[in-house]
Scaffold this active site. Structure first.
Site, PDB file in Angstrom:
ATOM      1  N   HIS A 150       3.313  34.343  13.202  1.00 11.69           N
ATOM      2  CA  HIS A 150       2.062  34.901  13.726  1.00 11.69           C
ATOM      3  C   HIS A 150       1.072  35.202  12.613  1.00 11.69           C
ATOM      4  CE1 HIS A 150       3.513  36.231  17.957  1.00 11.69           C
ATOM      5  NE2 HIS A 150       3.977  35.046  17.607  1.00 11.69           N
TER       6      HIS A 150
ATOM      7  N   VAL B 144      -2.976  33.323  12.327  1.00 14.87           N
ATOM      8  CA  VAL B 144      -4.234  34.018  12.551  1.00 14.87           C
ATOM      9  C   VAL B 144      -5.125  33.806  11.332  1.00 14.87           C
ATOM     10  CG1 VAL B 144      -5.305  36.247  12.998  1.00 14.87           C
ATOM     11  CG2 VAL B 144      -3.139  35.673  14.054  1.00 14.87           C
TER      12      VAL B 144
ATOM     13  N   ASN C  32       0.099  39.895  20.912  1.00 11.42           N
ATOM     14  CA  ASN C  32       0.981  40.399  19.880  1.00 11.42           C
ATOM     15  C   ASN C  32       1.526  41.781  20.126  1.00 11.42           C
ATOM     16  OD1 ASN C  32       1.440  38.775  17.702  1.00 11.42           O
ATOM     17  ND2 ASN C  32      -0.666  38.933  17.039  1.00 11.42           N
TER      18      ASN C  32
ATOM     19  N   HIS D 292      13.367  29.636  17.930  1.00 16.10           N
ATOM     20  CA  HIS D 292      13.959  30.265  19.115  1.00 16.10           C
ATOM     21  C   HIS D 292      15.458  30.006  19.196  1.00 16.10           C
ATOM     22  CE1 HIS D 292       9.711  30.355  21.098  1.00 16.10           C
ATOM     23  NE2 HIS D 292       9.855  31.233  20.116  1.00 16.10           N
TER      24      HIS D 292
HETATM   25  C1  HEM Z   1       4.716  27.343  21.482  1.00 21.81           C
HETATM   26  C2  HEM Z   1       5.038  28.118  20.547  1.00 21.81           C
HETATM   27  C3  HEM Z   1       5.664  29.478  20.719  1.00 21.81           C
HETATM   28  C4  HEM Z   1       5.606  30.363  21.743  1.00 21.81           C
HETATM   29  C5  HEM Z   1       4.855  30.223  23.048  1.00 21.81           C
HETATM   30  C6  HEM Z   1       6.413  31.498  21.362  1.00 21.81           C
HETATM   31  C7  HEM Z   1       6.600  32.612  22.137  1.00 21.81           C
HETATM   32  C8  HEM Z   1       7.519  33.600  21.860  1.00 21.81           C
HETATM   33  C9  HEM Z   1       7.787  34.705  22.731  1.00 21.81           C
HETATM   34  C10 HEM Z   1       7.072  35.005  24.025  1.00 21.81           C
HETATM   35  C11 HEM Z   1       8.788  35.421  22.169  1.00 21.81           C
HETATM   36  C12 HEM Z   1       9.431  36.680  22.723  1.00 21.81           C
HETATM   37  C13 HEM Z   1       8.725  37.889  22.177  1.00 21.81           C
HETATM   38  C14 HEM Z   1       9.220  39.173  22.766  1.00 21.81           C
HETATM   39  O1  HEM Z   1       9.476  39.233  23.954  1.00 21.81           O
HETATM   40  O2  HEM Z   1       9.337  40.161  22.014  1.00 21.81           O
HETATM   41  C15 HEM Z   1       9.140  34.784  20.925  1.00 21.81           C
HETATM   42  C16 HEM Z   1      10.131  35.215  20.079  1.00 21.81           C
HETATM   43  C17 HEM Z   1      10.424  34.618  18.885  1.00 21.81           C
HETATM   44  N1  HEM Z   1       9.746  33.565  18.311  1.00 21.81           N
HETATM   45 FE1  HEM Z   1       8.372  32.393  19.241  1.00 21.81          FE
HETATM   46  N2  HEM Z   1       6.934  31.272  20.125  1.00 21.81           N
HETATM   47  C18 HEM Z   1       6.499  30.060  19.687  1.00 21.81           C
HETATM   48  C19 HEM Z   1       6.773  29.485  18.470  1.00 21.81           C
HETATM   49  C20 HEM Z   1       7.548  30.064  17.501  1.00 21.81           C
HETATM   50  C21 HEM Z   1       7.686  29.575  16.161  1.00 21.81           C
HETATM   51  C22 HEM Z   1       6.946  28.365  15.614  1.00 21.81           C
HETATM   52  C23 HEM Z   1       8.557  30.404  15.514  1.00 21.81           C
HETATM   53  C24 HEM Z   1       9.064  30.395  14.087  1.00 21.81           C
HETATM   54  C25 HEM Z   1       8.858  29.568  13.174  1.00 21.81           C
HETATM   55  C26 HEM Z   1       8.977  31.389  16.457  1.00 21.81           C
HETATM   56  C27 HEM Z   1       9.909  32.353  16.196  1.00 21.81           C
HETATM   57  C28 HEM Z   1      10.312  33.307  17.100  1.00 21.81           C
HETATM   58  C29 HEM Z   1      11.426  34.212  16.870  1.00 21.81           C
HETATM   59  C30 HEM Z   1      12.347  34.232  15.648  1.00 21.81           C
HETATM   60  C31 HEM Z   1      11.491  35.038  17.989  1.00 21.81           C
HETATM   61  C32 HEM Z   1      12.499  36.155  18.231  1.00 21.81           C
HETATM   62  C33 HEM Z   1      11.915  37.454  17.701  1.00 21.81           C
HETATM   63  C34 HEM Z   1      12.846  38.638  17.818  1.00 21.81           C
HETATM   64  O3  HEM Z   1      14.036  38.489  18.068  1.00 21.81           O
HETATM   65  O4  HEM Z   1      12.358  39.758  17.654  1.00 21.81           O
HETATM   66  N3  HEM Z   1       8.326  31.177  17.638  1.00 21.81           N
HETATM   67  N4  HEM Z   1       8.349  33.680  20.764  1.00 21.81           N
END
Ligand code: HEM
Length: 325
Positions: free
Chosen positions: A69, A73, A90, A191
């Site tokens: 993130h 930005v 966010n 993810h």
């Molecule tokens: C289309 C692209 C993406 C979307 C729509 C997206 C959306 C999200 C959402 C909605 C969550 C859950 C947040 C929550 O409920 O607290 C999440 C978690 C996460 N995302 Fe993504 N994300 C995207 C791409 C990425 C990318 C590119 C990365 C890393 C390089 C990433 C890494 C993570 C990680 C590690 C989590 C888990 C965070 C945690 O356990 O606290 N995401 N993402």
């Protein structure tokens, strides 16, 4: 500039991964950047992340998300200040922002006004990736912190992807930021670790007792009702969390395998990656080759951490990472 390659496990070390081709201002980022003024900066960050991991491995996944993130930005390198935290995309979703502040306190004690919040976040994400089973990558330093923040840059500019995004929207954002389609697919493999709050995919299930959409992984949403937490918890939200896949503390290719073998993903945006002919070949490739996924993920993460950085006399070094402008 050629970024030093990330080290794999012993066997892979003999055959180093493809070297990252970094873009933008990355040429000024260096390993051991503050070696004279803050010789233990990297160690202080790594020790803190390791301690968090030892206590509860899943929490360190959040550093990787925050780096993503922060990199997307425009006026980046601010590490989620109050304004940005209050943005729709966010604010509710970013847990653990305080961890960066905690590390900053330690660094300010060791070497005041030397290491930026941006470098701390980047170091922490690199350490998290390694602890979760990914390659060891260089800690590139030299970023400075942004002085401006606008919540609008998150929501209005649509720099942060939403869980219901189409592949068109995802590709558009990737290209805007100088990433290829493959980069964005491999980075979505972030993810493979961590959790999502059920509020972000609740539209895909009918209440907590009803029938989920066919493509939602049932095993992951089972028991949500029981896990529901009261408002005012440390997560600051009433929604329970669910892991993206079955091994949320291991950076592996299960996220991709679940997509290919079961046609299932927690987020609709991830699901879309399987169904689109532009992204689907990469999903299959990473589902079939875990080491390839890990290498490319690390490579892309290093490049992402070098995106649009503030350097030299731009920006500032903050005393605290919790700005309130
Ligand atoms: C289309 C692209 C993406 C979307 C729509 C997206 C959306 C999200 C959402 C909605 C969550 C859950 C947040 C929550 O409920 O607290 C999440 C978690 C996460 N995302 Fe993504 N994300 C995207 C791409 C990425 C990318 C590119 C990365 C890393 C390089 C990433 C890494 C993570 C990680 C590690 C989590 C888990 C965070 C945690 O356990 O606290 N995401 N993402």
């Amino acid at each position: 500039m050629v970024v030093p390659s990330c080290k794999q496990d012993q066997s892979a070390e003999k055959k180093p991964m493809r070297r990252g081709i970094c873009k933008n201002n990355h040429t000024v980022l260096k390993e051991r950047y503050d070696r004279n003024r803050c010789p233990y900066a990297e160690k202080i960050v790594a020790d803190h992340v390791k301690a968090l991991f030892a206590n509860d491995p899943i929490v360190v996944a959040n550093f990787i998300r925050k780096l993503f993130h922060d990199c997307l930005v425009n006026t980046r390198r601010r590490v989620m200040d109050k304004v940005q935290k209050s943005s729709k995309t966010n604010g509710e979703l970013l847990q653990g922002v305080g961890y960066i502040d905690d590390i900053k306190v330690k660094l300010e004690a060791a070497c005041p006004l030397t290491v930026s919040c941006a470098d701390i976040l980047s170091f922490a994400a690199m350490e998290a990736m390694t602890l979760l089973g990914g390659p060891r990558c260089p800690y590139l330093g030299g970023r400075r912190d942004g002085m401006v923040s606008l919540a609008s840059q998150v929501d209005i500019d649509r720099n942060i992807p939403l869980p219901e995004w189409t592949v068109d929207q995802i590709i558009q954002l990737s290209h805007k930021k100088g990433f290829s389609v493959e980069d964005m697919v491999v980075l979505s493999g972030g993810h493979s670790v961590g959790v999502a709050h059920s509020s972000v995919f609740k539209d895909r299930i009918v209440g907590y007792g009803g029938s989920p959409e066919p493509n939602v992984p049932n095993q992951l949403v089972t028991g949500l009702a029981m896990k529901r937490k009261p408002p005012g918890t440390t997560e600051a939200r009433a929604y329970p969390t669910v892991s993206f896949e079955e091994t949320p503390t291991v950076l592996d290719n299960m996220f991709f395998r679940n997509l290919v073998e079961q046609k299932k993903a927690l987020l609709a945006s991830d699901q879309n990656l399987l169904n689109d002919p532009r992204t689907s070949p990469y999903v299959h490739q990473f589902a079939g080759d875990e080491q390839l996924f890990k290498n490319k993920f690390a490579d892309a993460l290093v490049r992402m951490s070098s995106l649009d950085v503030l350097i030299g006399k731009s920006g500032e070094i903050r005393r605290t990472c919790k700005l309130t402008n």
